[in-house]
Enzyme design. Structure first.
Site, PDB file in Angstrom:
ATOM      1  N   LYS A  34      18.607 -42.437 -10.502  1.00 35.12           N
ATOM      2  CA  LYS A  34      17.850 -41.275 -10.058  1.00 35.12           C
ATOM      3  C   LYS A  34      18.826 -40.184  -9.641  1.00 35.12           C
ATOM      4  CE  LYS A  34      14.461 -39.766  -6.642  1.00 35.12           C
ATOM      5  NZ  LYS A  34      13.426 -40.182  -5.697  1.00 35.12           N
ATOM      6  N   LYS A  49      15.446 -41.212 -14.114  1.00 36.80           N
ATOM      7  CA  LYS A  49      14.685 -40.085 -13.598  1.00 36.80           C
ATOM      8  C   LYS A  49      15.622 -38.932 -13.278  1.00 36.80           C
ATOM      9  CE  LYS A  49      11.918 -38.985  -9.576  1.00 36.80           C
ATOM     10  NZ  LYS A  49      11.395 -39.463  -8.330  1.00 36.80           N
TER      11      LYS A  49
END
Ligand code: PBG
Length: 276
Positions: free
Chosen positions: A146, A199
């Protein structure tokens, strides 16, 4: 975020029934608490908004898979994903809260828990808390790679979770760093992650491809709020064809190697799909 709303539990049930009828296999829940505090207490309260929501969905739309976001930022007054002391994020102290939160989600009936905080060691902490309480079979979908991305801005606005000071760069990854993603994923798998997530998605297709080539676990990609908002805004101005852009962006994420896509376009895409 155009077309995205905070829902009460009755509204959520309607939304979930609709998603299920469109063939969408799963939803992810993010909670907005009544009160935010330093530790994000409502996040790990067994009567918190997400815990109640999971119970309601599992009661009314039991076939829809429910994924819960495990992170305290929506619940903390400072907006950070970890406990803060003297302006610093306390990684290890936060693990206990995350484990507690995941356990309350499991007890409410969640089908998967998805830690999105990026504290080091949280997958292992959550795994052992779940195992000790009899949830050995509950899978963990880890937001393993992330990035500290500006594409989260519309979400933070919608969830009132913009950090009140500083930024998330001490725990989320540097967008310039490609190899760190591989190390983060390897660690999470070692700690017991069953599925992993990259992400954001579209600006990070190289990362999705890297992970796909190196690891043989189910791979998810999260097309985040900023990716969604850009397409919506451009379409609203008549600059692009919304349906075709949605379809091509999802196809690209799939082509890069994602098995699952978490997207705010799920319903839009299901409608497009049914029209062929
Ligand atoms: C953290 C979390 C965030 C998002 C999902 N989980 C916000 C952040 O890291 O700032 C953002 C998702 C999106 O932009 O759609 N709990």
């Amino acid at each position: 975020m155009p077309g995205q709303f905070r829902l009460s539990i009755p509204e959520l049930i309607k939304e979930c029934a609709e998603a299920h009828s469109l063939g969408i296999p799963a939803v992810t829940l993010f909670g907005i608490p009544k009160m935010k505090d330093e530790y994000g207490s409502e996040g790990f309260d067994s009567d918190g908004i997400v815990q109640r929501a999971v119970r309601a969905i599992k009661d009314k739309v039991p076939e829809l898979l429910v994924i819960t976001d495990v992170c305290i930022d929506e619940y903390t007054s400072h907006g950070h994903c970890g406990i803060v002391k003297d302006g610093k994020i306390l990684n290890d102290e936060t693990l206990e809260l995350l484990a507690k939160m995941a356990l309350t989600h499991a007890q409410a009936g969640a089908d998967l828990v998805a830690p999105s905080d990026m504290m080091d060691g949280r997958v292992a902490a959550i795994r052992s808390a779940l195992d000790e309480s009899g949830y050995q079979d509950l899978p963990i979908l880890s937001y393993a790679a992330k990035y500290a991305s500006c594409f989260y801005a519309p979400f933070r606005d919608a969830a009132d979770s913009t950090p009140q000071f500083g930024d998330r760069k001490s725990y989320q990854m540097d967008p310039a760093n490609r190899r760190e993603a591989v190390r983060e994923v390897a660690l999470d798998i070692e700690e017991g992650a069953d599925l992993i997530m990259v992400k954001p998605a579209l600006p990070y297709l190289d990362i999705i491809r890297d992970i796909r080539e190196r690891f043989d676990v189910p791979l998810a990609a999260y097309q985040v709020s900023g990716e969604y908002a850009m397409i919506k805004a451009a379409a609203q101005q008549g600059l692009i064809d919304e349906g075709r852009t949605i379809a091509e962006s999802l196809l690209s994420i799939r082509r890069a190697g994602a098995d699952l896509i978490l997207t705010y376009f799920a319903k839009d895409f299901a409608h497009l799909d049914s029209k062929g």
